[in-house]
Design a protein around this motif. Structure first.
Motif, PDB file in Angstrom:
ATOM      1  N   UNK A  45       0.844  -1.196   0.000  1.00 45.84           N
ATOM      2  CA  UNK A  45       0.000   0.000   0.000  1.00 45.84           C
ATOM      3  C   UNK A  45       0.881   1.249   0.000  1.00 45.84           C
ATOM      4  N   UNK A  46       1.968   1.203   0.750  1.00 43.15           N
ATOM      5  CA  UNK A  46       2.852   2.365   0.798  1.00 43.15           C
ATOM      6  C   UNK A  46       3.549   2.583  -0.543  1.00 43.15           C
ATOM      7  N   UNK A  47       3.855   1.503  -1.212  1.00 47.30           N
ATOM      8  CA  UNK A  47       4.464   1.612  -2.555  1.00 47.30           C
ATOM      9  C   UNK A  47       3.494   2.306  -3.510  1.00 47.30           C
ATOM     10  N   UNK A  48       2.207   2.001  -3.400  1.00 49.84           N
ATOM     11  CA  UNK A  48       1.183   2.643  -4.241  1.00 49.84           C
ATOM     12  C   UNK A  48       1.127   4.142  -3.926  1.00 49.84           C
ATOM     13  N   UNK A  49       1.187   4.485  -2.632  1.00 45.99           N
ATOM     14  CA  UNK A  49       1.170   5.901  -2.224  1.00 45.99           C
ATOM     15  C   UNK A  49       2.363   6.645  -2.836  1.00 45.99           C
ATOM     16  N   UNK A  50       3.509   5.968  -2.825  1.00 50.15           N
ATOM     17  CA  UNK A  50       4.723   6.573  -3.389  1.00 50.15           C
ATOM     18  C   UNK A  50       4.540   6.848  -4.886  1.00 50.15           C
ATOM     19  N   UNK A  51       3.920   5.892  -5.582  1.00 53.25           N
ATOM     20  CA  UNK A  51       3.666   6.071  -7.025  1.00 53.25           C
ATOM     21  C   UNK A  51       2.701   7.236  -7.259  1.00 53.25           C
ATOM     22  N   UNK A  52       1.663   7.318  -6.416  1.00 52.91           N
ATOM     23  CA  UNK A  52       0.697   8.417  -6.546  1.00 52.91           C
ATOM     24  C   UNK A  52       1.380   9.757  -6.282  1.00 52.91           C
ATOM     25  N   UNK A  53       2.337   9.756  -5.333  1.00 53.44           N
ATOM     26  CA  UNK A  53       3.086  10.976  -5.019  1.00 53.44           C
ATOM     27  C   UNK A  53       3.899  11.422  -6.224  1.00 53.44           C
ATOM     28  N   UNK A  54       4.550  10.438  -6.884  1.00 50.50           N
ATOM     29  CA  UNK A  54       5.337  10.756  -8.083  1.00 50.50           C
ATOM     30  C   UNK A  54       4.440  11.302  -9.190  1.00 50.50           C
ATOM     31  N   UNK A  55       3.245  10.720  -9.315  1.00 51.14           N
ATOM     32  CA  UNK A  55       2.318  11.166 -10.353  1.00 51.14           C
ATOM     33  C   UNK A  55       1.893  12.621 -10.080  1.00 51.14           C
ATOM     34  N   UNK A  56       1.609  12.900  -8.783  1.00 51.80           N
ATOM     35  CA  UNK A  56       1.198  14.262  -8.423  1.00 51.80           C
ATOM     36  C   UNK A  56       2.328  15.250  -8.707  1.00 51.80           C
ATOM     37  N   UNK A  57       3.573  14.811  -8.450  1.00 53.42           N
ATOM     38  CA  UNK A  57       4.746  15.667  -8.656  1.00 53.42           C
ATOM     39  C   UNK A  57       4.888  16.019 -10.135  1.00 53.42           C
ATOM     40  N   UNK A  58       4.614  15.028 -11.002  1.00 54.48           N
ATOM     41  CA  UNK A  58       4.770  15.265 -12.438  1.00 54.48           C
ATOM     42  C   UNK A  58       3.584  16.029 -13.033  1.00 54.48           C
ATOM     43  N   UNK A  59       2.473  16.108 -12.279  1.00 55.12           N
ATOM     44  CA  UNK A  59       1.253  16.723 -12.834  1.00 55.12           C
ATOM     45  C   UNK A  59       1.192  18.229 -12.567  1.00 55.12           C
ATOM     46  N   UNK A  60       2.195  18.797 -11.946  1.00 61.89           N
ATOM     47  CA  UNK A  60       2.192  20.236 -11.740  1.00 61.89           C
ATOM     48  C   UNK A  60       1.896  20.651 -10.309  1.00 61.89           C
ATOM     49  N   UNK A  61       2.040  21.954 -10.067  1.00 63.91           N
ATOM     50  CA  UNK A  61       1.987  22.480  -8.703  1.00 63.91           C
ATOM     51  C   UNK A  61       0.626  22.278  -8.037  1.00 63.91           C
ATOM     52  N   UNK A  62      -0.460  22.512  -8.791  1.00 67.90           N
ATOM     53  CA  UNK A  62      -1.801  22.400  -8.211  1.00 67.90           C
ATOM     54  C   UNK A  62      -2.066  20.979  -7.731  1.00 67.90           C
ATOM     55  N   UNK A  63      -1.705  20.011  -8.569  1.00 69.98           N
ATOM     56  CA  UNK A  63      -1.905  18.602  -8.223  1.00 69.98           C
ATOM     57  C   UNK A  63      -1.063  18.220  -7.005  1.00 69.98           C
ATOM     58  N   UNK A  64       0.169  18.744  -6.979  1.00 73.92           N
ATOM     59  CA  UNK A  64       1.086  18.469  -5.850  1.00 73.92           C
ATOM     60  C   UNK A  64       0.515  19.011  -4.548  1.00 73.92           C
ATOM     61  N   UNK A  65       0.022  20.274  -4.598  1.00 76.28           N
ATOM     62  CA  UNK A  65      -0.555  20.903  -3.396  1.00 76.28           C
ATOM     63  C   UNK A  65      -1.750  20.098  -2.900  1.00 76.28           C
TER      64      UNK A  65
END
Lengths: 138, 249
Positions: A45-65
């Motif tokens: 589950x934590x590995x999935x969270x990490x992947x989602x974090x990377x996706x948010x990082x690549x999707x721009x500032x709004x997604x990251x926030x």
């Protein structure tokens, strides 16, 4: 001529007991084993969270926030605490199991299990401290 | 002062009743009596129909393994005084078909044991004229621990994988395979890899560790199996990546 006696093998059907579904609940060691296996769910589950974090990082500032705000919710923090406990338990059981698979001989004498476990734990702490150091001193 | 102790025995008499039942016996609480002595007392003095296996009475033959209060144990090496004030529940070893009372069917285990080829497979045939097949103390030490197995099957009863997966070779059979794999006089590793890497082999073990805790001879089947997993993984990749001739020794 002597009469022939025929013998018949007496073997009635054996009784085969079935394991109960609650077998893992019946011994502390079985329970500890199932808990160790369960840690895999939290690690995954934590590995999935990490992947989602990377996706948010690549999707721009709004997604990251938006993602970091989600991570700061009480539910998310609660999950992280539980996941951390399971991950630590996973690591400890892993290191405790290390001597069962490793047979090391130094100068013709086997290295004691305690030394092997200690070596693993020391490497673990050093690596964790190094990663924490990199992350926290940005 | 307690003079007797209750022994609760799980009985199975197939010609009388299709399901097992429990029967209580009151036996004298003698100091230094093992659980096996109590069972012998029951058979001699109280109920001659009780069936159980035993032989050496000194923890060597491996015949008298039973579940004592839910734990697999050699009944000759388990004492009544450890269970005061009682009762003591005696059942046949878990995960085995029961033939009668406390007597289990070991045929499946015997088959598995044979399957791992627990004998020396020398690289070249030797004759008596070749003389002794010598080993150094260090070569003996590499496998000696695994020779101490007495096939008592306590490890099979302790292992949930054995109970859940009837194809699993089990702790003692794999430990005995390793006993020969680590013997300097043996060259049968390749043949044993075929069995141990296969379905039901060492990788069916999920590392619970109960077998080693149950072992009365400190053989440590858990260690034997984990060591095999390391060796077996190497062999698996060798067979996958290397040309056929190189992988097979």
């Amino acid at each position: 001529m002597e009469s022939q006696t025929t013998y018949k093998r007496f073997r009635p059907a054996p009784y085969t007991p079935k394991m109960q579904l609650s077998w893992w609940w019946q011994k502390p060691t079985y329970f500890a084993y199932i808990m160790r296996e369960l840690t895999a769910v939290f690690v995954a589950a934590y590995a999935v969270i990490l992947l989602l974090t990377l996706r948010a990082l690549s999707a721009g500032e709004a997604a990251w926030e938006a993602w970091t705000t989600t991570l700061q919710s009480p539910l998310s923090i609660g999950f992280h605490v539980v996941a951390l406990l399971f991950a630590v338990y996973h690591s400890i059981t892993w290191f405790m199991a290390a001597p069962t698979a490793i047979v090391l001989n130094v100068k013709g004498k086997p290295v004691p299990a305690k030394t092997l476990i200690l070596a693993h734990v020391v490497i673990w702490i050093v690596c964790s401290a190094a990663i924490a150091g990199i992350l926290l001193t940005r | 002062m307690q003079k007797t102790i209750t022994i609760q025995v799980k009985r199975y008499i197939p010609e009388k009743q299709p399901t097992p039942f429990y029967q209580d016996y009151e036996v004298p609480l003698e100091t230094k009596w093992g659980v096996l002595d109590a069972l012998t007392y029951i058979k001699d003095e109280l109920d001659g129909t009780l069936a159980f296996r035993w032989s050496c009475h000194m923890g060597v033959c491996g015949s008298c393994g039973m579940m004592v209060n839910g734990q697999p144990a050699l009944t000759c090496a388990t004492f009544l005084e450890e269970y005061l004030p009682g009762p003591i529940c005696i059942e046949p070893l878990d995960h085995f078909p029961v033939i009668r009372d406390l007597v289990i069917d070991t045929d499946a285990f015997m088959g598995k044991l044979k399957y791992v080829k627990p004998w020396l497979i020398p690289a070249e045939e030797r004759s008596v004229d070749d003389g002794e097949n010598r080993q150094t103390p260090a070569e003996l030490a590499a496998f000696k621990q695994y020779t101490l197995c007495i096939n008592c099957l306590l490890c099979y009863s302790a292992c949930p994988v054995v109970g859940l997966n009837e194809d699993f070779l089990g702790p003692a059979a794999i430990a005995l395979a390793q006993r020969y794999n680590y013997d300097s006089r043996d060259a049968g590793q390749t043949q044993r890899h075929d069995v141990l890497l296969d379905h039901g082999g060492a990788f069916d073990c999920t590392l619970i560790g109960e077998c080693s805790r149950a072992c009365p001879k400190h053989v440590d089947p858990t260690g034997a199996i984990q060591r095999y997993k390391a060796d077996g993984a190497m062999e698996f990749w060798k067979r996958l990546l290397l040309p056929r001739g190189a992988a097979k020794r």
